[in-house]
Design a protein around this motif. Sequence first.
Motif, PDB file in Angstrom:
ATOM      1  N   LEU A 277       0.824  -1.256   0.203  1.00  0.00           N
ATOM      2  CA  LEU A 277      -0.175   0.047   0.056  1.00  0.00           C
ATOM      3  C   LEU A 277       0.847   1.308  -0.074  1.00  0.00           C
ATOM      4  O   LEU A 277       0.467   2.309  -0.615  1.00  0.00           O
ATOM      5  CB  LEU A 277      -0.909  -0.169   1.173  1.00  0.00           C
ATOM      6  N   ALA A 278       2.004   1.245   0.770  1.00  0.00           N
ATOM      7  CA  ALA A 278       3.044   2.206   0.834  1.00  0.00           C
ATOM      8  C   ALA A 278       3.631   2.454  -0.690  1.00  0.00           C
ATOM      9  O   ALA A 278       3.658   3.729  -0.937  1.00  0.00           O
ATOM     10  CB  ALA A 278       3.862   2.207   1.951  1.00  0.00           C
ATOM     11  N   ARG A 279       3.671   1.564  -1.501  1.00  0.00           N
ATOM     12  CA  ARG A 279       4.300   1.690  -2.847  1.00  0.00           C
ATOM     13  C   ARG A 279       3.439   2.592  -3.682  1.00  0.00           C
ATOM     14  O   ARG A 279       3.749   3.317  -4.555  1.00  0.00           O
ATOM     15  CB  ARG A 279       4.857   0.441  -3.144  1.00  0.00           C
ATOM     16  N   GLU A 280       2.077   2.298  -3.203  1.00  0.00           N
ATOM     17  CA  GLU A 280       0.998   2.738  -4.224  1.00  0.00           C
ATOM     18  C   GLU A 280       0.844   4.428  -3.944  1.00  0.00           C
ATOM     19  O   GLU A 280       0.772   5.127  -4.654  1.00  0.00           O
ATOM     20  CB  GLU A 280      -0.254   2.136  -4.182  1.00  0.00           C
ATOM     21  N   LEU A 281       0.972   4.534  -2.531  1.00  0.00           N
ATOM     22  CA  LEU A 281       0.505   5.969  -2.074  1.00  0.00           C
ATOM     23  C   LEU A 281       1.820   7.135  -2.395  1.00  0.00           C
ATOM     24  O   LEU A 281       1.712   8.040  -2.744  1.00  0.00           O
ATOM     25  CB  LEU A 281       0.302   6.034  -0.684  1.00  0.00           C
ATOM     26  N   MET A 282       3.047   6.304  -2.159  1.00  0.00           N
ATOM     27  CA  MET A 282       4.432   6.910  -2.683  1.00  0.00           C
ATOM     28  C   MET A 282       4.478   7.222  -4.136  1.00  0.00           C
ATOM     29  O   MET A 282       5.442   7.921  -4.415  1.00  0.00           O
ATOM     30  CB  MET A 282       5.328   6.187  -1.890  1.00  0.00           C
ATOM     31  N   ASN A 283       3.610   6.705  -4.994  1.00  0.00           N
ATOM     32  CA  ASN A 283       3.938   6.809  -6.226  1.00  0.00           C
ATOM     33  C   ASN A 283       3.127   7.912  -6.684  1.00  0.00           C
ATOM     34  O   ASN A 283       2.259   7.852  -7.919  1.00  0.00           O
ATOM     35  CB  ASN A 283       3.700   5.356  -6.968  1.00  0.00           C
ATOM     36  N   THR A 284       3.411   8.824  -6.126  1.00  0.00           N
ATOM     37  CA  THR A 284       2.702  10.092  -6.486  1.00  0.00           C
ATOM     38  C   THR A 284       3.642  11.277  -6.022  1.00  0.00           C
ATOM     39  O   THR A 284       4.693  11.329  -5.483  1.00  0.00           O
ATOM     40  CB  THR A 284       1.605  10.483  -5.734  1.00  0.00           C
ATOM     41  N   SER A 285       3.709  12.566  -7.089  1.00  0.00           N
ATOM     42  CA  SER A 285       4.418  13.465  -6.977  1.00  0.00           C
ATOM     43  C   SER A 285       4.013  14.512  -5.723  1.00  0.00           C
ATOM     44  O   SER A 285       3.129  14.083  -4.910  1.00  0.00           O
ATOM     45  CB  SER A 285       4.102  14.508  -8.159  1.00  0.00           C
ATOM     46  N   ARG A 286       4.889  15.487  -5.330  1.00  0.00           N
ATOM     47  CA  ARG A 286       4.433  16.054  -4.124  1.00  0.00           C
ATOM     48  C   ARG A 286       3.191  16.974  -4.181  1.00  0.00           C
ATOM     49  O   ARG A 286       2.352  17.324  -3.571  1.00  0.00           O
ATOM     50  CB  ARG A 286       5.592  17.527  -3.739  1.00  0.00           C
ATOM     51  N   PHE A 287       3.060  17.420  -5.633  1.00  0.00           N
ATOM     52  CA  PHE A 287       1.871  18.191  -5.904  1.00  0.00           C
ATOM     53  C   PHE A 287       0.515  17.045  -5.879  1.00  0.00           C
ATOM     54  O   PHE A 287      -0.460  17.570  -5.203  1.00  0.00           O
ATOM     55  CB  PHE A 287       2.105  18.660  -7.268  1.00  0.00           C
ATOM     56  N   GLU A 288       0.668  16.103  -6.373  1.00  0.00           N
ATOM     57  CA  GLU A 288      -0.223  15.063  -6.330  1.00  0.00           C
ATOM     58  C   GLU A 288      -0.549  14.785  -4.649  1.00  0.00           C
ATOM     59  O   GLU A 288      -1.911  14.375  -4.455  1.00  0.00           O
ATOM     60  CB  GLU A 288      -0.018  13.912  -6.837  1.00  0.00           C
ATOM     61  N   ARG A 289       0.525  14.581  -3.875  1.00  0.00           N
ATOM     62  CA  ARG A 289      -0.079  14.250  -2.370  1.00  0.00           C
ATOM     63  C   ARG A 289      -0.686  15.474  -1.753  1.00  0.00           C
ATOM     64  O   ARG A 289      -1.540  15.292  -1.079  1.00  0.00           O
ATOM     65  CB  ARG A 289       1.230  14.079  -1.813  1.00  0.00           C
ATOM     66  N   ARG A 290      -0.190  16.883  -2.334  1.00  0.00           N
ATOM     67  CA  ARG A 290      -1.020  17.994  -1.985  1.00  0.00           C
ATOM     68  C   ARG A 290      -2.624  17.807  -2.055  1.00  0.00           C
ATOM     69  O   ARG A 290      -3.416  18.031  -1.305  1.00  0.00           O
ATOM     70  CB  ARG A 290      -0.610  19.434  -2.776  1.00  0.00           C
ATOM     71  N   GLN A 291      -2.841  17.637  -3.407  1.00  0.00           N
ATOM     72  CA  GLN A 291      -4.227  17.155  -3.840  1.00  0.00           C
ATOM     73  C   GLN A 291      -5.056  16.240  -3.075  1.00  0.00           C
ATOM     74  O   GLN A 291      -5.989  16.513  -2.639  1.00  0.00           O
ATOM     75  CB  GLN A 291      -4.430  16.988  -5.293  1.00  0.00           C
ATOM     76  N   LEU A 292      -4.089  14.824  -2.795  1.00  0.00           N
ATOM     77  CA  LEU A 292      -4.839  13.980  -2.013  1.00  0.00           C
ATOM     78  C   LEU A 292      -5.308  14.317  -0.681  1.00  0.00           C
ATOM     79  O   LEU A 292      -6.306  14.078  -0.092  1.00  0.00           O
ATOM     80  CB  LEU A 292      -3.862  12.763  -2.091  1.00  0.00           C
ATOM     81  N   ALA A 293      -4.146  15.042   0.222  1.00  0.00           N
ATOM     82  CA  ALA A 293      -4.480  15.284   1.472  1.00  0.00           C
ATOM     83  C   ALA A 293      -5.503  16.612   1.381  1.00  0.00           C
ATOM     84  O   ALA A 293      -6.503  16.370   2.472  1.00  0.00           O
ATOM     85  CB  ALA A 293      -3.355  16.081   1.868  1.00  0.00           C
TER      86      ALA A 293
END
Length: 395
Positions: A258-274
């Motif tokens: 699961l961590a590999r899937e969540l970490m397969n995002t850019s910083r900007f994409e993590r901003r949007q998800l959060a």
Amino acid sequence: METHKEIGDEGEAYVMKLAYGTYLKYWCYPNPKDENGDYKEICDLLILFRNTAIIISVKNHHYDGDYDKYQKKVIEKSTKQLNGAYRKLFENGKEVYIKHPDRELEKFDPLRYQHIFRITINVGEQFEKYNLSDYVEGKGFINIFDKDTFEVIINELDTINDLTDYLIKRERLLSSEIKLSDQCREKDLLALFVTNAREFPEFVNSTEEPENSTCVGAWEKYILSEAYEYKKDNDGSSYFIDQMVAKEVLKLRDGESLARELMNTSRFERRQLANNIFSLIKKYQNTSKDILVRRYHVHNDIGHLVIYYSPDLPEKSVDEIVKLAAEIYAYKYGEKDVVVIAVTDKLKQYKFGLFKKHEGPIAPEAMEWLNAMIAKFGWFQNEQRIEQHDSEFPK
């Protein structure tokens, strides 16, 4: 005068700092050895994440003004070691087993990696004007960094996706026939890349750069700009995803997948998800009992389903929904991988789900069962499309 041991210790300490003090730590293999072979050290640091392999050689040479000496002790020696590591991992035809500090022995699969980078980092006394790459005909491309510039890069591009994107395009730029201006420092190249929609502007490829469009001082201008301040402020929410992975996800039985899937995002994409998670909580917590709402979006062909559920819902029911939700959404929208993040009031509790679709058509009986589950939950009857407008930098 420094001894060889002191020099070696400083280089070793830097490898440990990279391996355990940055976002790379979950995927790092410090000083990996051929565990079932000759047991020799393959490289100083190996980073493996999804389809990306980064082979790192660390040198500790204090520059004394003799560039030929630097070339021989750092570049030539490191290039030889990196190419040797590459041959060991990708060309020798023999099975290689390596060991991550926190996991069991594992077989290295060379066919898994589409992006392979070789990096030299010199941690000795710094100097600005050095060759940014080395290339030996038929043996491949070597990225060269000093300690300062590499740390700037992994601080600015602090996800594997962002770092990989930079390395791919940097390698393409530096291996082209066009010579860069002597005034282009690594940090200036990075600033131009980040502020140009993650591409190098065309003028970087010329030694005759347009006036007012030069590498010189680009990094200093960037870190003093409103754009830099805006990005740092707005990226703050994105680190919630990193913290959630470290504190919650990696503790799960199958947490690394699961961590590999969540970490397969850019910083900007993590901003949007959060921000999706936070906005759901803000909108629905304390509004009514027995509520469960969903938002779904896709990054890098991975579906991300965010669920808010009220604390009054029976936990058994929520567990069943979270368990099935990822598979249902993969069936409905066609993504191969779907991640579920379910939260309740004030982030008091997290629930996670992950579904990885098998290749081939879905069996009729499976389709019938999935449609029955959709009907049972009452999903997809009154879907609403939400348009969100966000940008990495201010327009």
